[in-house]
Design an enzyme around this catalytic site. Structure first.
Site: not given
Length: 308
Positions: A194-195, A277, A280, A303
């Site tokens: 995702c990062c 975010c 997280c 990240c």
């Protein structure tokens, strides 16, 4: 929970200032003293960002998606600063203030240098100083479409307060497109992936034609950052990385914000020393690492944009 204001007051005598005094110059902490840096008369223009484009929409003026910038440097841009010069710079600026480092960066690289910010406390300090060194300079942020509402509100206040060109950089994929390709709530199942999609790739594309990248990382933020140098070459991104606040402790950062009456993210007063975010990021307990609330319980600490 200790508030940001209380934290600054606890660690720094200068934070006894209310921040409301009519001072023509910002004050800069350093070596337990406060040095004056020349200011300019602010002319602020309100930039409305309330109608932000939805994920996947065309970026607004003054912003860009992660794929819209042409990639690749010219031959002159790609000229790599030598390791020896980097060593000399770290020696030369070892006891210098961040404003001197920014002045050198602007003089050396001009528009080929850019500041990145996640709108944390260090970023607020650097955005303020950069706006004084070079009014109208570019500062970019990675909008993952998952930022806290408080962060978007802070962006509006920064636009109102500081003379900067804030550039909004977005990922190629909307959250819906990401879910279709990789599954829903990727930040829970594969946070590194995702990062990579929402931060690392957009960063790589945006910096592809830049020569110097200014960041707000500091040695006291985490174990992974304790050896941060003022100047270093990022081999992955092929760019000079400049960290003007590397040696600043947290109390100096908050003292600067308080005595210059700068806006900051309200989540800092609710136990969030590091903010990313919303899925997280959690508050931390007293005595924990400043970044302990990021991806807590996963073993992940970065990240990916500041990895060596």
């Amino acid at each position: 929970m200790v508030s940001a204001g209380a934290r600054a007051h606890t660690h720094c005598p200068a934070a006894k200032l209310t921040g409301k005094e009519n001072r023509p110059f910002p004050l800069i902490p350093g070596n337990s003293q406060y040095h004056i840096m020349s200011d300019y008369h602010h002319k602020h223009t309100r930039l409305n960002e309330k109608e932000r484009p939805q994920a996947g929409a065309q970026p607004e003026s003054g912003s860009m998606s992660g794929h819209s910038r042409p990639s690749g440097r010219t031959d002159s841009q790609a000229s790599r600063i030598s390791d020896e010069e980097i060593r000399r710079l770290n020696t030369r600026f070892r006891d210098a203030g961040p404003e001197q480092i920014l002045q050198w960066t602007v003089a050396r690289y001009g528009d080929d240098a850019v500041l990145s910010t996640g709108f944390g406390a260090s970023g607020i300090v650097l955005m303020h100083q950069l706006s004084l060194v070079k009014p109208g300079a570019a500062a970019f942020y990675l909008d993952t479409d998952l930022l806290f509402g408080e962060t978007y509100e802070l962006i509006d206040r920064i636009r109102e307060r500081m003379e900067l060109n804030l550039v909004r950089v977005r990922p190629e994929l909307s959250l819906d497109e990401q879910a279709e390709q990789y599954g829903d709530r990727l930040w829970e199942t594969r946070p590194d992936q995702c990062c990579h999609i929402r931060k690392v790739l957009p960063l790589q594309r945006f910096l592809s034609d830049k020569r110097a990248w200014i960041t707000g990382i500091r040695r006291d933020q985490s174990e992974t950052r304790k050896h941060t140098e003022l100047f270093a070459y990022d081999q992955r991104l092929d760019i000079l990385k400049i960290n003007p606040l590397a040696s600043w402790p947290e109390e100096d950062v908050w003292s600067y914000i308080r005595i210059n009456d700068l806006p900051y993210n309200e989540l800092h007063d609710k136990g969030y020393p590091s903010i990313g975010c919303w899925p997280c990021t959690n508050p931390v307990s007293e005595g924990e690492d400043l970044r302990a609330g990021r991806w807590s319980g996963t073993g992940k600490t970065e990240c990916g944009i500041h990895m060596k």
